[in-house]
Design an enzyme around this catalytic site. Structure first.
Site, PDB file in Angstrom:
ATOM      1  N   MET A  12       1.003  -1.193  -0.077  1.00  8.45           N
ATOM      2  CA  MET A  12       0.211  -0.152   0.024  1.00  8.45           C
ATOM      3  C   MET A  12       0.713   1.363  -0.058  1.00  8.45           C
ATOM      4  O   MET A  12       1.860   1.306   0.842  1.00  8.45           O
ATOM      5  CB  MET A  12      -1.049  -0.202   1.156  1.00  8.45           C
ATOM      6  CG  MET A  12      -2.139  -1.032   1.174  1.00  8.45           C
ATOM      7  SD  MET A  12      -3.066  -0.911  -0.306  1.00  8.45           S
ATOM      8  CE  MET A  12      -4.153   0.595   0.266  1.00  8.45           C
ATOM      9  N   GLY A  39       3.031  -1.617  -5.051  1.00  8.27           N
ATOM     10  CA  GLY A  39       3.852  -2.775  -5.235  1.00  8.27           C
ATOM     11  C   GLY A  39       4.128  -3.310  -6.520  1.00  8.27           C
ATOM     12  O   GLY A  39       3.035  -3.153  -7.416  1.00  8.27           O
ATOM     13  N   LYS A  40       5.386  -3.553  -7.081  1.00  9.15           N
ATOM     14  CA  LYS A  40       5.568  -3.630  -8.419  1.00  9.15           C
ATOM     15  C   LYS A  40       4.678  -4.973  -9.207  1.00  9.15           C
ATOM     16  O   LYS A  40       4.357  -5.019 -10.117  1.00  9.15           O
ATOM     17  CB  LYS A  40       7.138  -3.868  -8.756  1.00  9.15           C
ATOM     18  CG  LYS A  40       7.790  -2.639  -8.504  1.00  9.15           C
ATOM     19  CD  LYS A  40       9.085  -2.734  -9.258  1.00  9.15           C
ATOM     20  CE  LYS A  40       9.216  -2.517 -10.729  1.00  9.15           C
ATOM     21  NZ  LYS A  40       8.795  -1.435 -11.161  1.00  9.15           N
ATOM     22  N   ALA A  42       1.838  -6.445  -7.661  1.00 11.10           N
ATOM     23  CA  ALA A  42       0.608  -5.799  -7.818  1.00 11.10           C
ATOM     24  C   ALA A  42       0.204  -5.149  -9.050  1.00 11.10           C
ATOM     25  O   ALA A  42      -0.743  -5.256  -9.923  1.00 11.10           O
ATOM     26  CB  ALA A  42       0.113  -5.529  -6.213  1.00 11.10           C
ATOM     27  N   GLU A 136      11.300  -7.108  -5.884  1.00 10.98           N
ATOM     28  CA  GLU A 136      11.028  -6.656  -4.700  1.00 10.98           C
ATOM     29  C   GLU A 136      10.621  -7.717  -3.657  1.00 10.98           C
ATOM     30  O   GLU A 136       9.708  -7.340  -2.572  1.00 10.98           O
ATOM     31  CB  GLU A 136       9.825  -5.794  -4.846  1.00 10.98           C
ATOM     32  CG  GLU A 136      10.055  -4.330  -5.668  1.00 10.98           C
ATOM     33  CD  GLU A 136       9.035  -3.467  -5.429  1.00 10.98           C
ATOM     34  OE1 GLU A 136       9.323  -2.146  -5.765  1.00 10.98           O
ATOM     35  OE2 GLU A 136       7.857  -3.787  -5.610  1.00 10.98           O
ATOM     36  N   THR A 202      13.745  -0.501 -21.939  1.00 13.18           N
ATOM     37  CA  THR A 202      12.736   0.612 -22.092  1.00 13.18           C
ATOM     38  C   THR A 202      13.411   1.870 -21.938  1.00 13.18           C
ATOM     39  O   THR A 202      14.303   2.146 -21.169  1.00 13.18           O
ATOM     40  CB  THR A 202      11.557   0.503 -21.156  1.00 13.18           C
ATOM     41  OG1 THR A 202      12.187   0.318 -19.633  1.00 13.18           O
ATOM     42  CG2 THR A 202      10.829  -1.048 -21.348  1.00 13.18           C
ATOM     43  N   GLY A 204      11.512   4.981 -22.023  1.00 15.50           N
ATOM     44  CA  GLY A 204      10.346   6.080 -21.993  1.00 15.50           C
ATOM     45  C   GLY A 204       9.969   6.626 -23.346  1.00 15.50           C
ATOM     46  O   GLY A 204       9.467   5.704 -24.255  1.00 15.50           O
ATOM     47  N   ASP A 234       5.473  -0.695 -14.887  1.00 19.53           N
ATOM     48  CA  ASP A 234       4.713  -1.734 -14.808  1.00 19.53           C
ATOM     49  C   ASP A 234       3.753  -2.041 -15.699  1.00 19.53           C
ATOM     50  O   ASP A 234       3.510  -3.224 -15.872  1.00 19.53           O
ATOM     51  CB  ASP A 234       4.206  -1.458 -13.457  1.00 19.53           C
ATOM     52  CG  ASP A 234       5.176  -1.442 -12.252  1.00 19.53           C
ATOM     53  OD1 ASP A 234       6.233  -2.239 -12.325  1.00 19.53           O
ATOM     54  OD2 ASP A 234       5.112  -0.804 -11.166  1.00 19.53           O
ATOM     55  N   LYS A 271      -2.688   9.818 -17.454  1.00 18.50           N
ATOM     56  CA  LYS A 271      -3.618   9.958 -16.466  1.00 18.50           C
ATOM     57  C   LYS A 271      -2.550  10.126 -15.144  1.00 18.50           C
ATOM     58  O   LYS A 271      -1.582   9.461 -15.258  1.00 18.50           O
ATOM     59  CB  LYS A 271      -4.573   8.855 -16.133  1.00 18.50           C
ATOM     60  CG  LYS A 271      -5.550   8.680 -17.412  1.00 18.50           C
ATOM     61  CD  LYS A 271      -6.589   7.479 -17.162  1.00 18.50           C
ATOM     62  CE  LYS A 271      -7.441   7.384 -18.576  1.00 18.50           C
ATOM     63  NZ  LYS A 271      -8.324   6.050 -18.407  1.00 18.50           N
TER      64      LYS A 271
END
Length: 289
Positions: A12, A39-40, A42, A136, A202, A204, A234, A271
């Protein structure tokens, strides 16, 4: 569509805005407090699920209110939580201090570090179409999961974040490695060999470099107006997993899957928020290619 199994962290996130950082012994006021799932592991599970993926989350939560909230969030995205276990620890927390446009993040892993030895990972992974991993949770769990995946010929995606001194022998077992530019520079050279199909770097707004047996190829980014880049990495990983399990690529060619993942990651930046910004499949289709 095949089963995407995500083994990783469940957190969280608690964030607040500050005008100045406190000194030792000082108490200051914050504003714009936010509490949201993170959390990466989730995050990537949610990204894949929102794009229509058949997703199972494997991870640890604490026996506290944050754990209950994290579990409810995964359920709300129709993610299989059969193998999300509750342990006698606090749920993982990320405390984010935002000050003059900069972030300072304190991560307390809590339950993410409390993985029992007797978990039925072999049964879980044997039935997967693809395995999605990050860094993680304890590396011993990740390494064991990769070895099981190889035993059952299950392709693996590994997001090496946060980056560490990974053994070259481990990295070469990964099917698809997805570092960003900074992480790629910290990894050993000569990662590719027979087991590794591609290293996807990656970049960006500059797209993705695909390193595979054919050499280095570039896949352009999807152009958007960026509002918040949180969670874009993610989203890329979750979307890439969906692409691979839904036939958006052919054997030994990943460019189409990368293009789909680039589009999803780009739309996520339009967003505010990590999971809240992740697009649904309908948004990908409406945005065109």
């Amino acid at each position: 569509m095949g089963k995407i199994v995500v083994i990783g962290s469940i957190n969280m996130d608690i964030s607040t805005e500050l005008h100045d950082l406190p000194q030792i012994g000082e108490t200051i006021k914050g504003s714009n407090v936010g509490i949201s799932p993170g959390g990466k592991g989730a995050n990537q599970a949610v990204a894949a699920a929102k794009l229509g993926g058949d997703v199972m989350m494997v991870g640890m939560i604490g026996d506290d209110a944050f754990g209950a909230d994290a579990l409810a969030n995964l359920n709300s995205h129709c993610i299989d939580v059969t193998n999300v276990w509750t342990v006698s620890e606090t749920t993982g927390l990320a405390m984010i201090l935002r000050e003059n446009g900069d972030n300072r993040i304190i991560v307390a892993p809590g339950a993410n570090n409390a993985w029992p030895d007797e978990l039925p990972l072999e049964t879980i992974i044997a039935n997967a179409s693809i395995l999605l991993l990050q860094n993680e949770i304890p590396f011993t769990v990740t390494e064991k999961a990769v070895d099981i995946a190889r035993l059952y010929d299950v392709p693996t995606i590994f997001d090496p974040a946060p980056v560490d001194q990974f053994p070259l022998s481990f990295l070469r077992k990964i099917t698809y490695l997805t570092p960003n530019e900074t992480e790629f520079k910290q990894l050993p050279e000569d990662i590719l060999q027979d087991e590794t199909k591609a290293v996807l770097v990656t970049q960006g707004k500059n797209g993705v470099e695909v390193h595979d047996e054919s050499g280095v190829n570039h896949v352009s980014a999807f152009p958007v107006d960026v509002a918040d880049s949180t969670g874009a990495g993610d989203t890329f990983n979750g979307a890439f997993a969906v692409a691979l399990t839904s036939g958006k690529t052919v054997q030994d060619a990943v460019q189409d899957a990368v293009a789909f993942a680039n589009q999803a990651a780009a739309l996520s930046t339009t967003k505010i928020g990590a999971q809240t910004g992740m697009p649904k499949l309908s948004e990908i289709e409406e945005s065109g290619t």
